[in-house]
Design an enzyme around this catalytic site. Structure first.
Site, PDB file in Angstrom:
ATOM      1  N   ASP A  96      27.369  -5.587  -5.384  1.00 52.16           N
ATOM      2  CA  ASP A  96      26.375  -4.692  -5.957  1.00 52.16           C
ATOM      3  C   ASP A  96      25.050  -4.875  -5.231  1.00 52.16           C
ATOM      4  O   ASP A  96      24.665  -6.002  -4.911  1.00 52.16           O
ATOM      5  CB  ASP A  96      26.201  -4.980  -7.456  1.00 52.16           C
ATOM      6  CG  ASP A  96      25.410  -3.878  -8.152  1.00 52.16           C
ATOM      7  OD1 ASP A  96      25.603  -2.700  -7.811  1.00 52.16           O
ATOM      8  OD2 ASP A  96      24.598  -4.202  -9.034  1.00 52.16           O
ATOM      9  N   HIS A 103      13.298   1.159  -8.483  1.00 52.00           N
ATOM     10  CA  HIS A 103      13.858   0.141  -9.375  1.00 52.00           C
ATOM     11  C   HIS A 103      13.377  -1.254  -8.972  1.00 52.00           C
ATOM     12  O   HIS A 103      12.948  -2.047  -9.817  1.00 52.00           O
ATOM     13  CB  HIS A 103      15.388   0.201  -9.354  1.00 52.00           C
ATOM     14  CG  HIS A 103      16.036  -0.949 -10.063  1.00 52.00           C
ATOM     15  ND1 HIS A 103      15.948  -1.120 -11.434  1.00 52.00           N
ATOM     16  CD2 HIS A 103      16.753  -2.001  -9.600  1.00 52.00           C
ATOM     17  CE1 HIS A 103      16.603  -2.229 -11.781  1.00 52.00           C
ATOM     18  NE2 HIS A 103      17.097  -2.784 -10.690  1.00 52.00           N
ATOM     19  N   GLU A 168      22.841  -0.388 -16.315  1.00 54.17           N
ATOM     20  CA  GLU A 168      22.227   0.019 -15.054  1.00 54.17           C
ATOM     21  C   GLU A 168      22.987   1.239 -14.551  1.00 54.17           C
ATOM     22  O   GLU A 168      24.202   1.161 -14.322  1.00 54.17           O
ATOM     23  CB  GLU A 168      22.270  -1.107 -14.009  1.00 54.17           C
ATOM     24  CG  GLU A 168      21.325  -2.265 -14.346  1.00 54.17           C
ATOM     25  CD  GLU A 168      21.173  -3.281 -13.214  1.00 54.17           C
ATOM     26  OE1 GLU A 168      22.077  -3.368 -12.342  1.00 54.17           O
ATOM     27  OE2 GLU A 168      20.153  -3.992 -13.210  1.00 54.17           O
ATOM     28  N   GLU A 170      24.298   3.508 -11.929  1.00 52.90           N
ATOM     29  CA  GLU A 170      24.531   3.325 -10.497  1.00 52.90           C
ATOM     30  C   GLU A 170      25.626   4.271 -10.006  1.00 52.90           C
ATOM     31  O   GLU A 170      26.358   4.870 -10.796  1.00 52.90           O
ATOM     32  CB  GLU A 170      24.967   1.876 -10.196  1.00 52.90           C
ATOM     33  CG  GLU A 170      23.956   0.839 -10.659  1.00 52.90           C
ATOM     34  CD  GLU A 170      24.196  -0.541 -10.037  1.00 52.90           C
ATOM     35  OE1 GLU A 170      24.924  -0.633  -9.019  1.00 52.90           O
ATOM     36  OE2 GLU A 170      23.645  -1.515 -10.588  1.00 52.90           O
ATOM     37  N   ASP A 202      26.488  -1.031 -14.321  1.00 49.20           N
ATOM     38  CA  ASP A 202      26.438  -2.474 -14.066  1.00 49.20           C
ATOM     39  C   ASP A 202      25.754  -3.127 -15.276  1.00 49.20           C
ATOM     40  O   ASP A 202      24.565  -3.420 -15.248  1.00 49.20           O
ATOM     41  CB  ASP A 202      25.662  -2.726 -12.766  1.00 49.20           C
ATOM     42  CG  ASP A 202      25.494  -4.199 -12.471  1.00 49.20           C
ATOM     43  OD1 ASP A 202      26.348  -4.989 -12.900  1.00 49.20           O
ATOM     44  OD2 ASP A 202      24.492  -4.557 -11.814  1.00 49.20           O
ATOM     45  N   ARG A 206      20.113  -9.357 -19.704  1.00 49.84           N
ATOM     46  CA  ARG A 206      18.876  -9.725 -18.998  1.00 49.84           C
ATOM     47  C   ARG A 206      18.430 -11.154 -19.307  1.00 49.84           C
ATOM     48  O   ARG A 206      17.903 -11.840 -18.423  1.00 49.84           O
ATOM     49  CB  ARG A 206      17.754  -8.761 -19.360  1.00 49.84           C
ATOM     50  CG  ARG A 206      18.000  -7.316 -18.986  1.00 49.84           C
ATOM     51  CD  ARG A 206      18.168  -7.139 -17.500  1.00 49.84           C
ATOM     52  NE  ARG A 206      18.301  -5.725 -17.140  1.00 49.84           N
ATOM     53  CZ  ARG A 206      18.722  -5.291 -15.964  1.00 49.84           C
ATOM     54  NH1 ARG A 206      19.080  -6.159 -15.017  1.00 49.84           N
ATOM     55  NH2 ARG A 206      18.805  -4.010 -15.709  1.00 49.84           N
ATOM     56  N   GLN A 209      20.556 -13.390 -17.305  1.00 52.92           N
ATOM     57  CA  GLN A 209      20.253 -13.164 -15.886  1.00 52.92           C
ATOM     58  C   GLN A 209      18.939 -13.831 -15.482  1.00 52.92           C
ATOM     59  O   GLN A 209      18.856 -14.499 -14.445  1.00 52.92           O
ATOM     60  CB  GLN A 209      20.193 -11.650 -15.628  1.00 52.92           C
ATOM     61  CG  GLN A 209      19.893 -11.264 -14.184  1.00 52.92           C
ATOM     62  CD  GLN A 209      19.590  -9.772 -14.040  1.00 52.92           C
ATOM     63  OE1 GLN A 209      19.840  -8.971 -14.940  1.00 52.92           O
ATOM     64  NE2 GLN A 209      19.043  -9.397 -12.896  1.00 52.92           N
ATOM     65  N   LYS A 222      25.855 -10.742 -15.257  1.00 56.75           N
ATOM     66  CA  LYS A 222      26.407  -9.492 -14.719  1.00 56.75           C
ATOM     67  C   LYS A 222      27.934  -9.487 -14.733  1.00 56.75           C
ATOM     68  O   LYS A 222      28.547  -8.425 -14.792  1.00 56.75           O
ATOM     69  CB  LYS A 222      25.969  -9.319 -13.253  1.00 56.75           C
ATOM     70  CG  LYS A 222      24.475  -9.261 -13.037  1.00 56.75           C
ATOM     71  CD  LYS A 222      23.970  -7.860 -13.250  1.00 56.75           C
ATOM     72  CE  LYS A 222      22.562  -7.714 -12.697  1.00 56.75           C
ATOM     73  NZ  LYS A 222      22.097  -6.324 -12.803  1.00 56.75           N
ATOM     74  N   THR A 226      31.774  -4.508 -15.692  1.00 56.05           N
ATOM     75  CA  THR A 226      31.209  -3.404 -14.922  1.00 56.05           C
ATOM     76  C   THR A 226      32.092  -2.200 -15.206  1.00 56.05           C
ATOM     77  O   THR A 226      33.309  -2.287 -15.034  1.00 56.05           O
ATOM     78  CB  THR A 226      31.246  -3.704 -13.403  1.00 56.05           C
ATOM     79  OG1 THR A 226      30.606  -4.957 -13.158  1.00 56.05           O
ATOM     80  CG2 THR A 226      30.563  -2.613 -12.600  1.00 56.05           C
ATOM     81  N   GLU A 328      13.393  -1.323 -17.175  1.00 54.21           N
ATOM     82  CA  GLU A 328      12.286  -0.489 -16.703  1.00 54.21           C
ATOM     83  C   GLU A 328      11.793   0.483 -17.775  1.00 54.21           C
ATOM     84  O   GLU A 328      10.590   0.683 -17.935  1.00 54.21           O
ATOM     85  CB  GLU A 328      12.727   0.339 -15.495  1.00 54.21           C
ATOM     86  CG  GLU A 328      13.055  -0.452 -14.256  1.00 54.21           C
ATOM     87  CD  GLU A 328      13.669   0.469 -13.221  1.00 54.21           C
ATOM     88  OE1 GLU A 328      12.915   1.209 -12.570  1.00 54.21           O
ATOM     89  OE2 GLU A 328      14.900   0.471 -13.077  1.00 54.21           O
TER      90      GLU A 328
HETATM   91 MN    MN Z   1      23.147  -3.528 -10.524  1.00 50.57          MN
END
Ligand code: MN
Length: 378
Positions: A96, A103, A168, A170, A202, A206, A209, A222, A226, A328
């Site tokens: 990834d 971002h 996320e 993607e 994804d 947080r 992470q 993560k 997925t 975000e």
């Molecule tokens: Mn990602």
């Protein structure tokens, strides 16, 4: 109002794999709200796309031509609501990236206030990490909230269910023809190796992470899940969607230099949480293109195989309503979003459902990439 079959016309023909009511697994092509069984065409006896992926561009062209011919002769189709889509190919390796400047800059600003939002390497190489292929799941699969270590607001290190579950938005790229160890895939050879495109979520815990990532990057925050769409759009169906990427400064090193054929992809994404649209990012804003991602992934001689999957990184745009993740959109939970039912979200709650969709221009219409849908289980 778009009907569910819109965007799945004869110019699209995405591939998938389904289980029938009789329990048979079939590789199929989707047309509207129905699927065509590919078993009569050979290559598909396993009910997956695995052999097709490795067969290469000439076979990809022949199979698409044969599918178009069969659809012209009014074949028996199976209604989509009589089958259950499953993961259409065996995911070999998964990587990834972090290839969207909006971002990366937003995340850097939120996580390292006062510092430089972009790390010094960011405009020289597509930053990425190797993920976990075994936890790639098909759209519709429930995602269990992971537990792990995190540091809470008073600095105490705790273990428990993630308090900061995020998505996320993607785009994922499916490798067909791999490269042997010790070789690389030049930017110009992208279409000879990559079969198609999926939407990808994804999922990110947080709090796990942020605590674990220094100094080596994402790990358990993560790797728990997925999600990818059930339908793989072949690259050839996106021929009208290629576009110029944003200007790159400084000019990339020669192995990443795509000035001879700069190939961004113009996909319009939409993200909904519990039915409320929360973001509409554009993939055309990606700083690094898919061809540059694959060139970088292999430049050290690392091999790829049929079924390798690589994600673009979160797709975001310059405006708030174009941000592709809650980190975000809510400033790391500090500024919650209001959903259509009046409820507020800093991060995802149990039973929340996230749906990512996308469309792309074709000659005369639009194709709809297969949606990627997933709900959080406690
Ligand atoms: Mn990602």
């Amino acid at each position: 109002m778009r009907s569910p079959s819109d965007g799945f016309g004869p110019d699209h023909l995405p591939y998938g794999s389904v289980v029938t009511e009789e329990g048979r697994r079939l590789a199929v092509v989707r047309i509207g709200d129905a699927v065509l069984d590919l078993s009569p065409l050979g290559l598909f006896d396993q009910g997956s796309l695995d052999r097709l992926l490795g067969a290469g561009p000439e076979t990809w062209r022949q199979v698409r031509g044969a599918v178009t011919d069969r659809l012209g002769s009014d074949p028996a189709l199976i209604p989509l609501d009589r089958v259950r889509p499953v993961l259409p190919f065996s995911v070999a390796d998964y990587a990834d990236f972090y290839a969207n400047e909006h971002h990366a800059a937003n995340a850097g600003r939120i996580l390292r206030p006062g510092g430089d939002p972009l790390s010094p390497n960011w405009k020289h190489l597509p930053v990425g990490y190797h993920g976990r292929s075994a936890s790639v799941v098909v759209s519709g699969t429930e995602v269990r909230r992971p537990s792990g270590q995190y540091r809470d607001a008073d600095g105490a290190v705790r273990f428990g269910p993630s308090q900061r579950m995020d998505f996320e938005a993607e785009v994922g790229f499916v490798v067909g023809v791999g490269n042997p160890p010790g070789t690389a895939i030049p930017v110009a050879d992208f279409a000879a190796h990559v079969f198609g495109v999926v939407l990808l979520n994804d999922w990110s815990a947080r709090d796990l992470q942020f605590w674990e990532s220094a100094p080596l990057g994402p790990f358990l925050g993560k790797s728990f899940a997925t999600s990818v769409s059930a339908w793989v759009t072949p690259l050839v169906a996106l021929e009208a969607a290629w576009t110029a990427p944003p200007p790159r400064d400084p000019r990339p090193l020669p192995y990443l230099d795509d000035s001879a054929d700069p190939s961004g992809l113009d996909l319009a994404l939409e993200v909904a949480v519990n039915g409320s649209v929360v973001s509409r990012p554009s993939f055309a804003s990606m700083y690094w293109t898919p061809a540059q991602l694959l060139a970088h992934l292999t430049v050290n001689g690392a091999p790829t195989r049929p079924g390798d999957l690589f994600g673009s990184g979160t797709v975001s745009g310059p405006r708030r309503e174009e941000r592709g993740c809650l980190l975000e959109l809510t400033e790391n939970g500090a500024d919650p979003l209001r959903l259509g039912d009046g409820s507020r979200r800093g991060y995802l709650e149990d039973r929340d459902e996230v749906v990512i969709t996308a469309t792309a221009a074709t000659n005369g219409g639009r194709v709809a990439l297969g949606e990627v849908r997933g709900a959080i289980a406690p």
